[in-house]
Design an enzyme around this catalytic site. Structure first.
Site, PDB file in Angstrom:
ATOM      1  N   ASP A 131      50.920  41.324  36.438  1.00  0.00           N
ATOM      2  CA  ASP A 131      51.159  40.529  35.232  1.00  0.00           C
ATOM      3  C   ASP A 131      49.916  40.129  34.438  1.00  0.00           C
ATOM      4  O   ASP A 131      50.027  39.518  33.374  1.00  0.00           O
ATOM      5  CB  ASP A 131      51.960  39.263  35.604  1.00  0.00           C
ATOM      6  CG  ASP A 131      51.255  38.430  36.662  1.00  0.00           C
ATOM      7  OD1 ASP A 131      50.073  38.718  36.966  1.00  0.00           O
ATOM      8  OD2 ASP A 131      51.881  37.497  37.196  1.00  0.00           O
ATOM      9  N   GLY A 132      48.737  40.413  34.975  1.00  0.00           N
ATOM     10  CA  GLY A 132      47.523  40.066  34.238  1.00  0.00           C
ATOM     11  C   GLY A 132      47.136  38.600  34.334  1.00  0.00           C
ATOM     12  O   GLY A 132      46.229  38.143  33.648  1.00  0.00           O
TER      13      GLY A 132
ATOM     14  N   ARG B  39      34.235  34.002  33.447  1.00  0.00           N
ATOM     15  CA  ARG B  39      33.104  34.476  34.240  1.00  0.00           C
ATOM     16  C   ARG B  39      31.972  34.916  33.316  1.00  0.00           C
ATOM     17  O   ARG B  39      32.213  35.339  32.193  1.00  0.00           O
ATOM     18  CB  ARG B  39      33.516  35.675  35.088  1.00  0.00           C
ATOM     19  CG  ARG B  39      34.728  35.433  35.946  1.00  0.00           C
ATOM     20  CD  ARG B  39      34.810  36.448  37.059  1.00  0.00           C
ATOM     21  NE  ARG B  39      35.252  37.755  36.630  1.00  0.00           N
ATOM     22  CZ  ARG B  39      35.702  38.673  37.494  1.00  0.00           C
ATOM     23  NH1 ARG B  39      35.732  38.399  38.799  1.00  0.00           N
ATOM     24  NH2 ARG B  39      36.097  39.860  37.066  1.00  0.00           N
TER      25      ARG B  39
ATOM     26  N   GLY C 297      42.556  44.707  34.968  1.00  0.00           N
ATOM     27  CA  GLY C 297      44.001  44.502  34.880  1.00  0.00           C
ATOM     28  C   GLY C 297      44.335  43.073  34.499  1.00  0.00           C
ATOM     29  O   GLY C 297      45.435  42.779  34.006  1.00  0.00           O
ATOM     30  N   ARG C 298      43.394  42.172  34.734  1.00  0.00           N
ATOM     31  CA  ARG C 298      43.626  40.775  34.319  1.00  0.00           C
ATOM     32  C   ARG C 298      42.327  40.108  33.877  1.00  0.00           C
ATOM     33  O   ARG C 298      42.204  38.893  33.929  1.00  0.00           O
ATOM     34  CB  ARG C 298      44.277  39.990  35.437  1.00  0.00           C
ATOM     35  CG  ARG C 298      43.492  39.961  36.721  1.00  0.00           C
ATOM     36  CD  ARG C 298      44.041  38.890  37.587  1.00  0.00           C
ATOM     37  NE  ARG C 298      43.615  39.060  38.960  1.00  0.00           N
ATOM     38  CZ  ARG C 298      43.951  38.239  39.908  1.00  0.00           C
ATOM     39  NH1 ARG C 298      44.720  37.213  39.632  1.00  0.00           N
ATOM     40  NH2 ARG C 298      43.531  38.428  41.135  1.00  0.00           N
TER      41      ARG C 298
ATOM     42  N   LYS D 173      39.290  35.665  33.170  1.00  0.00           N
ATOM     43  CA  LYS D 173      40.095  36.266  34.243  1.00  0.00           C
ATOM     44  C   LYS D 173      41.434  35.534  34.306  1.00  0.00           C
ATOM     45  O   LYS D 173      41.460  34.323  34.510  1.00  0.00           O
ATOM     46  CB  LYS D 173      39.348  36.150  35.582  1.00  0.00           C
ATOM     47  CG  LYS D 173      40.072  36.835  36.737  1.00  0.00           C
ATOM     48  CD  LYS D 173      39.152  36.990  37.937  1.00  0.00           C
ATOM     49  CE  LYS D 173      39.892  37.573  39.121  1.00  0.00           C
ATOM     50  NZ  LYS D 173      38.995  37.740  40.279  1.00  0.00           N
TER      51      LYS D 173
ATOM     52  N   ASP E 222      35.365  49.123  43.428  1.00  0.00           N
ATOM     53  CA  ASP E 222      35.569  48.476  42.127  1.00  0.00           C
ATOM     54  C   ASP E 222      35.106  47.027  42.160  1.00  0.00           C
ATOM     55  O   ASP E 222      35.032  46.379  41.115  1.00  0.00           O
ATOM     56  CB  ASP E 222      37.056  48.544  41.718  1.00  0.00           C
ATOM     57  CG  ASP E 222      37.981  48.000  42.786  1.00  0.00           C
ATOM     58  OD1 ASP E 222      37.949  48.505  43.913  1.00  0.00           O
ATOM     59  OD2 ASP E 222      38.728  47.043  42.505  1.00  0.00           O
ATOM     60  N   ASN E 223      34.780  46.533  43.346  1.00  0.00           N
ATOM     61  CA  ASN E 223      34.285  45.163  43.462  1.00  0.00           C
ATOM     62  C   ASN E 223      32.795  45.128  43.778  1.00  0.00           C
ATOM     63  O   ASN E 223      32.294  44.139  44.308  1.00  0.00           O
ATOM     64  CB  ASN E 223      35.074  44.403  44.531  1.00  0.00           C
ATOM     65  CG  ASN E 223      36.503  44.126  44.088  1.00  0.00           C
ATOM     66  OD1 ASN E 223      36.797  44.139  42.891  1.00  0.00           O
ATOM     67  ND2 ASN E 223      37.369  43.875  45.044  1.00  0.00           N
TER      68      ASN E 223
HETATM   69  P1  AMP Z   1      41.087  43.016  43.108  1.00  0.00           P
HETATM   70  O1  AMP Z   1      41.578  43.378  44.464  1.00  0.00           O
HETATM   71  O2  AMP Z   1      41.362  41.606  42.694  1.00  0.00           O
HETATM   72  O3  AMP Z   1      39.675  43.398  42.879  1.00  0.00           O
HETATM   73  O4  AMP Z   1      41.968  43.887  42.075  1.00  0.00           O
HETATM   74  C1  AMP Z   1      42.091  45.270  42.133  1.00  0.00           C
HETATM   75  C2  AMP Z   1      42.676  45.778  40.842  1.00  0.00           C
HETATM   76  O5  AMP Z   1      43.934  45.195  40.603  1.00  0.00           O
HETATM   77  C3  AMP Z   1      41.829  45.505  39.612  1.00  0.00           C
HETATM   78  O6  AMP Z   1      41.956  46.591  38.739  1.00  0.00           O
HETATM   79  C4  AMP Z   1      42.484  44.270  39.034  1.00  0.00           C
HETATM   80  O7  AMP Z   1      42.263  44.151  37.662  1.00  0.00           O
HETATM   81  C5  AMP Z   1      43.952  44.516  39.359  1.00  0.00           C
HETATM   82  N1  AMP Z   1      44.710  43.268  39.466  1.00  0.00           N
HETATM   83  C6  AMP Z   1      44.658  42.348  40.441  1.00  0.00           C
HETATM   84  N2  AMP Z   1      45.507  41.337  40.215  1.00  0.00           N
HETATM   85  C7  AMP Z   1      46.140  41.617  39.040  1.00  0.00           C
HETATM   86  C8  AMP Z   1      47.118  40.961  38.246  1.00  0.00           C
HETATM   87  N3  AMP Z   1      47.676  39.810  38.608  1.00  0.00           N
HETATM   88  N4  AMP Z   1      47.507  41.568  37.101  1.00  0.00           N
HETATM   89  C9  AMP Z   1      46.977  42.732  36.717  1.00  0.00           C
HETATM   90  N5  AMP Z   1      46.059  43.392  37.408  1.00  0.00           N
HETATM   91  C10 AMP Z   1      45.621  42.851  38.561  1.00  0.00           C
HETATM   92 MG    MG Z   2      38.392  43.652  41.523  1.00  0.00          MG
END
Ligand code: AMP
Ligand code: MG
Length: 528
Positions: free
Chosen positions: A142-143, A200, A109-110, A130, A277-278
């Site tokens: 917002d990515g 990264r 997503g970002r 990232k 996903d992590n």
């Molecule tokens: P995370 O908890 O950071 O591993 O994120 C979980 C999901 O949310 C992943 O698909 C990320 O790409 C998405 N995500 C987290 N923060 C953002 C952001 N600011 N904009 C878009 N996608 C996000």
């Molecule tokens: Mg993640």
């Protein structure tokens, strides 16, 4: 020797997008993406990129000279403003279980991948920005990424690598020159914060959730394509993919995951968001969000305020959660194997491998030649009870234990506990300490290892320097004022975490009182 004096000389070989199915849609809007491993997408241009820091070691792996890294072109490319020759940006499609619940499609997503570089020694390294803007997977967000979370990701990936923990790496940290709105405490008070992009680096960014998404949609053809691709590229020693090889592959993933988590437990790292996903398919620590380092030893601690109630991802739970995540991966690939036994066997390998690694690590941490369950199970259990009861700083304690003066052990141990504990030592704790010390001294006699040798061995596994939560925050506070020296200084110290490093004592101190309750120091939300 660096051989690359311009980013145009990087050699890209983008297998992921060449060999895997693409999303046919190339417009950048949020959507569900089916039957595809990725979507082509361009990074969003930003106003005024400014390099905050880069990792010398990662640059070397890529063959980049310091002139290249300090050039304007470098910051333009690694903020996403310009594509160097061979770069083909894309975002990956994946799903995941978040906090135990299936969350459907997530995806990059970002994160925007730039492609795969062939490094100095022929190794394949995917580069990923990232925080470089929205993708089809951005959902309601917002990515973008803010400076504080980018500093944390940049520093911690490098610190983990130098500690010997498998991890994705970070090449660079660049400010975008733009502001990003974030509600850090989720309390309805959003603030503008400086935006940043981290580049990264890893052999692969494929996650457990990359496989889960296809089986959740009964898209077995794409699932098989991705599994075969992963085996051929990242597990070539297993040979050509087959039903048998699928089982062996999963066993390898179990083993790598066990090794990774055992390292986390060794150094006191709490990931904070172990959603599927992590979880990297290569057993790399990935996605540095609200992670933290144990200060006072407490297996129930998590830095993630979003997880404060269930504490699913607390320190002591990490080994079980990794197992749970592997079970989800097993479920996802089951349709390709259609046999339960090989998957169950592999899961047992996880448990065995973790136990062995844990025992070896504990023996090493205590300076023992090897782990003898008959004596050492209780020795370790008693120690952990003591550390918890005395609220002992994990890093300071183990490091200091190497210097125990065997000629005056009792006084020397008391001093160590005093110096490393956050709570006053009451009578009960003193009793626990006496009893543990006497067991430990007894145990050391069995090994009869020369003192010098024991000390050196302990210092090689018990770091003096870790990225203490408050140290990261201090570097962030400075960086937000435009002073990047704190980031550089920490990066430098964390390159040699097992060395004494004269003059760097201020990075190896107990957490100061003010940091206990300060946001960013011990409490972090997912807002980043
Ligand atoms: P995370 O908890 O950071 O591993 O994120 C979980 C999901 O949310 C992943 O698909 C990320 O790409 C998405 N995500 C987290 N923060 C953002 C952001 N600011 N904009 C878009 N996608 C996000
Ligand atoms: Mg993640």
């Amino acid at each position: 020797m660096p051989s690359i004096h311009s980013l145009e000389q990087l050699h890209f070989d983008n297998r992921f997008i060449q060999q895997l199915p693409a999303d046919k849609e190339t417009e950048n809007y949020r959507r569900q993406v089916y039957k595809a491993c990725y979507s082509l997408v361009s990074p969003t241009l930003v106003k005024a990129p400014q390099l905050v820091a880069y990792s010398q070691e990662v640059a070397e792996q890529l063959g980049l000279s310091s002139e290249v890294c300090e050039s304007d072109d470098f910051q333009q490319v690694f903020v996403g403003n310009r594509l160097a020759k061979g770069m083909q940006p894309y975002a990956m499609c994946y799903g995941g279980h978040q906090f135990g619940q299936w969350a459907g499609q997530l995806g990059d997503g970002r994160a925007i991948n730039l492609g795969e570089v062939l490094g100095q020694h022929g190794q394949r390294l995917a580069l990923q920005l990232k925080g470089a803007g929205a993708t089809p997977y951005s959902r309601g967000a917002d990515g973008l990424a803010v400076l504080r979370s980018s500093v944390r990701e940049f520093l911690c990936s490098e610190a983990m690598h130098h500690l010997g923990v498998p991890t994705t790496r970070a090449l660079s940290l660049v400010l975008t020159g733009e502001q990003v709105l974030r509600d850090m405490f989720y309390d309805g008070n959003p603030q503008l914060e400086p935006g940043a992009v981290v580049c990264r680096v890893a052999p692969s960014f494929v996650r457990f959730g990359s496989f889960q998404i296809f089986s959740s949609r009964q898209d077995l053809a794409t699932l098989k394509t991705l599994v075969d691709f992963t085996i051929r590229n990242d597990f070539p020693h297993l040979g050509e993919p087959s039903i048998e090889v699928y089982g062996q592959w999963f066993e390898d993933v179990c083993r790598k995951t066990a090794e990774m988590v055992a390292h986390w437990q060794r150094v006191g790292f709490v990931h904070g968001v172990m959603n599927t996903d992590n979880m990297s398919i290569l057993g790399l620590t990935i996605d540095y969000g609200p992670y933290g380092w144990l200060e006072n030893y407490d297996p129930d601690w998590t830095p993630n305020t979003t997880d404060a109630n269930g504490r699913r991802y607390r320190f002591g739970n990490q080994p079980q959660i990794a197992y749970w995540n592997l079970v989800q991966l097993a479920n996802a690939i089951y349709p390709l194997i259609e046999q339960v036994e090989p998957l169950q066997q592999a899961l047992q390998v996880y448990s065995k491998q973790f136990e062995q690694a844990w025992q070896t690590n504990m023996a090493n941490k205590l300076g023992l030649l090897s782990f003898n369950p008959q004596t050492d199970d209780s020795l370790v259990a008693d120690l952990l009870s003591l550390l918890k009861a005395a609220e002992t700083d994990m890093t300071l304690f183990y490091r200091g234990l190497a210097d125990l003066d065997l000629n005056d052990a009792e006084a020397s141990f008391q001093t160590l506990l005093h110096a490393s504990s956050y709570a006053p030592l009451n009578d009960e704790v003193k009793k626990m300490a006496e009893s543990w010390l006497s067991d430990y001294l007894q145990r050391l006699k069995v090994d009869a290892r020369p003192n010098q040798q024991r000390r050196a061995a302990m210092n090689a596994v018990n770091p003096k320097f870790v990225l203490r939560n408050y140290l990261a925050q201090q570097a962030i506070d400075k960086a937000e004022q435009g002073d990047f020296s704190g980031v550089g200084e920490l990066l430098e110290v964390l390159r040699r975490p097992y060395d004494e490093q004269q003059g760097k004592q201020q990075f190896a101190e107990k957490r100061p009182d003010w940091a206990k309750q300060r946001a960013g120091c011990s409490m972090l939300s997912c807002s980043s």
